[in-house]
Design a protein around this motif. Structure first.
Motif, PDB file in Angstrom:
ATOM      1  N   MET A   1       0.843  -1.185   0.000  1.00  0.00           N
ATOM      2  CA  MET A   1       0.000   0.000   0.000  1.00  0.00           C
ATOM      3  C   MET A   1       0.882   1.240   0.000  1.00  0.00           C
ATOM      4  O   MET A   1       1.857   1.301   0.744  1.00  0.00           O
ATOM      5  CB  MET A   1      -0.915  -0.013   1.229  1.00  0.00           C
ATOM      6  N   ALA A   2       0.557   2.199  -0.818  1.00  0.00           N
ATOM      7  CA  ALA A   2       1.360   3.416  -0.917  1.00  0.00           C
ATOM      8  C   ALA A   2       1.375   4.147   0.426  1.00  0.00           C
ATOM      9  O   ALA A   2       0.382   4.162   1.148  1.00  0.00           O
ATOM     10  CB  ALA A   2       0.794   4.316  -2.013  1.00  0.00           C
ATOM     11  N   LEU A   3       2.516   4.733   0.739  1.00  0.00           N
ATOM     12  CA  LEU A   3       2.680   5.464   1.993  1.00  0.00           C
ATOM     13  C   LEU A   3       2.844   6.952   1.714  1.00  0.00           C
ATOM     14  O   LEU A   3       3.275   7.336   0.629  1.00  0.00           O
ATOM     15  CB  LEU A   3       3.926   4.963   2.733  1.00  0.00           C
ATOM     16  N   TYR A   4       2.506   7.767   2.687  1.00  0.00           N
ATOM     17  CA  TYR A   4       2.779   9.204   2.590  1.00  0.00           C
ATOM     18  C   TYR A   4       2.941   9.731   4.007  1.00  0.00           C
ATOM     19  O   TYR A   4       2.492   9.113   4.980  1.00  0.00           O
ATOM     20  CB  TYR A   4       1.664   9.941   1.839  1.00  0.00           C
ATOM     21  N   LYS A   5       3.595  10.859   4.138  1.00  0.00           N
ATOM     22  CA  LYS A   5       3.774  11.467   5.451  1.00  0.00           C
ATOM     23  C   LYS A   5       2.919  12.705   5.608  1.00  0.00           C
ATOM     24  O   LYS A   5       2.249  12.891   6.605  1.00  0.00           O
ATOM     25  CB  LYS A   5       5.247  11.821   5.666  1.00  0.00           C
ATOM     26  N   HIS A   6       2.923  13.553   4.582  1.00  0.00           N
ATOM     27  CA  HIS A   6       2.244  14.841   4.704  1.00  0.00           C
ATOM     28  C   HIS A   6       0.940  14.822   3.886  1.00  0.00           C
ATOM     29  O   HIS A   6       0.944  15.101   2.684  1.00  0.00           O
ATOM     30  CB  HIS A   6       3.165  15.970   4.244  1.00  0.00           C
ATOM     31  N   GLY A   7      -0.141  14.487   4.536  1.00  0.00           N
ATOM     32  CA  GLY A   7      -1.419  14.342   3.857  1.00  0.00           C
ATOM     33  C   GLY A   7      -1.928  15.609   3.207  1.00  0.00           C
ATOM     34  O   GLY A   7      -2.719  15.545   2.261  1.00  0.00           O
ATOM     35  N   HIS A   8      -1.458  16.754   3.659  1.00  0.00           N
ATOM     36  CA  HIS A   8      -1.947  17.997   3.073  1.00  0.00           C
ATOM     37  C   HIS A   8      -1.413  18.212   1.648  1.00  0.00           C
ATOM     38  O   HIS A   8      -1.826  19.150   0.980  1.00  0.00           O
ATOM     39  CB  HIS A   8      -1.604  19.198   3.981  1.00  0.00           C
ATOM     40  N   HIS A   9      -0.507  17.338   1.178  1.00  0.00           N
ATOM     41  CA  HIS A   9      -0.030  17.410  -0.203  1.00  0.00           C
ATOM     42  C   HIS A   9      -0.884  16.545  -1.129  1.00  0.00           C
ATOM     43  O   HIS A   9      -0.629  16.496  -2.331  1.00  0.00           O
ATOM     44  CB  HIS A   9       1.422  16.962  -0.306  1.00  0.00           C
ATOM     45  N   LEU A  10      -1.872  15.831  -0.586  1.00  0.00           N
ATOM     46  CA  LEU A  10      -2.725  14.952  -1.376  1.00  0.00           C
ATOM     47  C   LEU A  10      -4.168  15.453  -1.327  1.00  0.00           C
ATOM     48  O   LEU A  10      -4.621  15.945  -0.297  1.00  0.00           O
ATOM     49  CB  LEU A  10      -2.676  13.519  -0.837  1.00  0.00           C
ATOM     50  N   THR A  11      -4.875  15.305  -2.434  1.00  0.00           N
ATOM     51  CA  THR A  11      -6.279  15.681  -2.513  1.00  0.00           C
ATOM     52  C   THR A  11      -7.065  14.496  -3.052  1.00  0.00           C
ATOM     53  O   THR A  11      -6.681  13.920  -4.072  1.00  0.00           O
ATOM     54  CB  THR A  11      -6.470  16.889  -3.459  1.00  0.00           C
ATOM     55  N   GLN A  12      -8.157  14.124  -2.392  1.00  0.00           N
ATOM     56  CA  GLN A  12      -8.959  13.002  -2.861  1.00  0.00           C
ATOM     57  C   GLN A  12      -9.660  13.367  -4.165  1.00  0.00           C
ATOM     58  O   GLN A  12     -10.147  14.487  -4.329  1.00  0.00           O
ATOM     59  CB  GLN A  12      -9.999  12.599  -1.822  1.00  0.00           C
ATOM     60  N   SER A  13      -9.701  12.400  -5.072  1.00  0.00           N
ATOM     61  CA  SER A  13     -10.361  12.582  -6.364  1.00  0.00           C
ATOM     62  C   SER A  13     -11.280  11.396  -6.612  1.00  0.00           C
ATOM     63  O   SER A  13     -10.965  10.268  -6.216  1.00  0.00           O
ATOM     64  CB  SER A  13      -9.314  12.656  -7.478  1.00  0.00           C
ATOM     65  N   HIS A  14     -12.388  11.643  -7.288  1.00  0.00           N
ATOM     66  CA  HIS A  14     -13.316  10.573  -7.652  1.00  0.00           C
ATOM     67  C   HIS A  14     -13.289  10.320  -9.150  1.00  0.00           C
ATOM     68  O   HIS A  14     -14.220   9.744  -9.712  1.00  0.00           O
ATOM     69  CB  HIS A  14     -14.732  10.915  -7.184  1.00  0.00           C
ATOM     70  N   HIS A  15     -12.204  10.749  -9.809  1.00  0.00           N
ATOM     71  CA  HIS A  15     -12.058  10.565 -11.257  1.00  0.00           C
ATOM     72  C   HIS A  15     -12.097   9.074 -11.603  1.00  0.00           C
ATOM     73  O   HIS A  15     -11.543   8.242 -10.873  1.00  0.00           O
ATOM     74  CB  HIS A  15     -10.738  11.182 -11.712  1.00  0.00           C
ATOM     75  N   GLU A  16     -12.744   8.744 -12.713  1.00  0.00           N
ATOM     76  CA  GLU A  16     -12.908   7.350 -13.120  1.00  0.00           C
ATOM     77  C   GLU A  16     -11.566   6.652 -13.414  1.00  0.00           C
ATOM     78  O   GLU A  16     -11.497   5.413 -13.419  1.00  0.00           O
ATOM     79  CB  GLU A  16     -13.817   7.250 -14.342  1.00  0.00           C
ATOM     80  N   ALA A  17     -10.516   7.408 -13.658  1.00  0.00           N
ATOM     81  CA  ALA A  17      -9.208   6.802 -13.942  1.00  0.00           C
ATOM     82  C   ALA A  17      -8.730   5.939 -12.770  1.00  0.00           C
ATOM     83  O   ALA A  17      -7.989   4.976 -12.977  1.00  0.00           O
ATOM     84  CB  ALA A  17      -8.168   7.886 -14.237  1.00  0.00           C
ATOM     85  N   PHE A  18      -9.183   6.257 -11.579  1.00  0.00           N
ATOM     86  CA  PHE A  18      -8.778   5.477 -10.399  1.00  0.00           C
ATOM     87  C   PHE A  18      -9.540   4.154 -10.294  1.00  0.00           C
ATOM     88  O   PHE A  18      -9.201   3.318  -9.458  1.00  0.00           O
ATOM     89  CB  PHE A  18      -9.000   6.294  -9.111  1.00  0.00           C
TER      90      PHE A  18
END
Ligand SMILES: [Zn+2]
Length: 77
Positions: A1-18
């Motif tokens: 599973m992908a890891l990250y430290k600073h969540g404020h650099h990520l934005t949730q998307s509901h794009h169909e590509a995922f």
């Protein structure tokens, strides 16, 4: 599973590509992290590159072929 430290650099998307499983060797329309939905193996793909071929990693015969799915999309400015 992908890891990250600073969540404020990520934005949730509901794009169909995922939601779209991709076959090995497919040109990746989006750069970022892709995950094999069968075994959980992850890779990083640069813009304009293809997903790895079927021999990238091994599955048991019962698992079936590799299927890649976009996990984190890199956004270029
Ligand atoms: Zn796999």
């Amino acid at each position: 599973m992908a890891l990250y430290k600073h969540g404020h650099h990520l934005t949730q998307s509901h794009h169909e590509a995922f939601d779209t499983p991709l076959t090995p060797g497919t040109l990746a329309a989006y750069p970022g992290v892709y995950r094999c939905i069968v075994c959980g193996d992850e890779i990083g793909i640069a813009k304009g590159h293809a997903l790895p071929p079927q021999n990238h990693h091994q599955h048991a015969v019962s698992q079936g072929p590799i299927r890649w799915q976009l996990t984190v999309c890199a956004v270029q400015r």
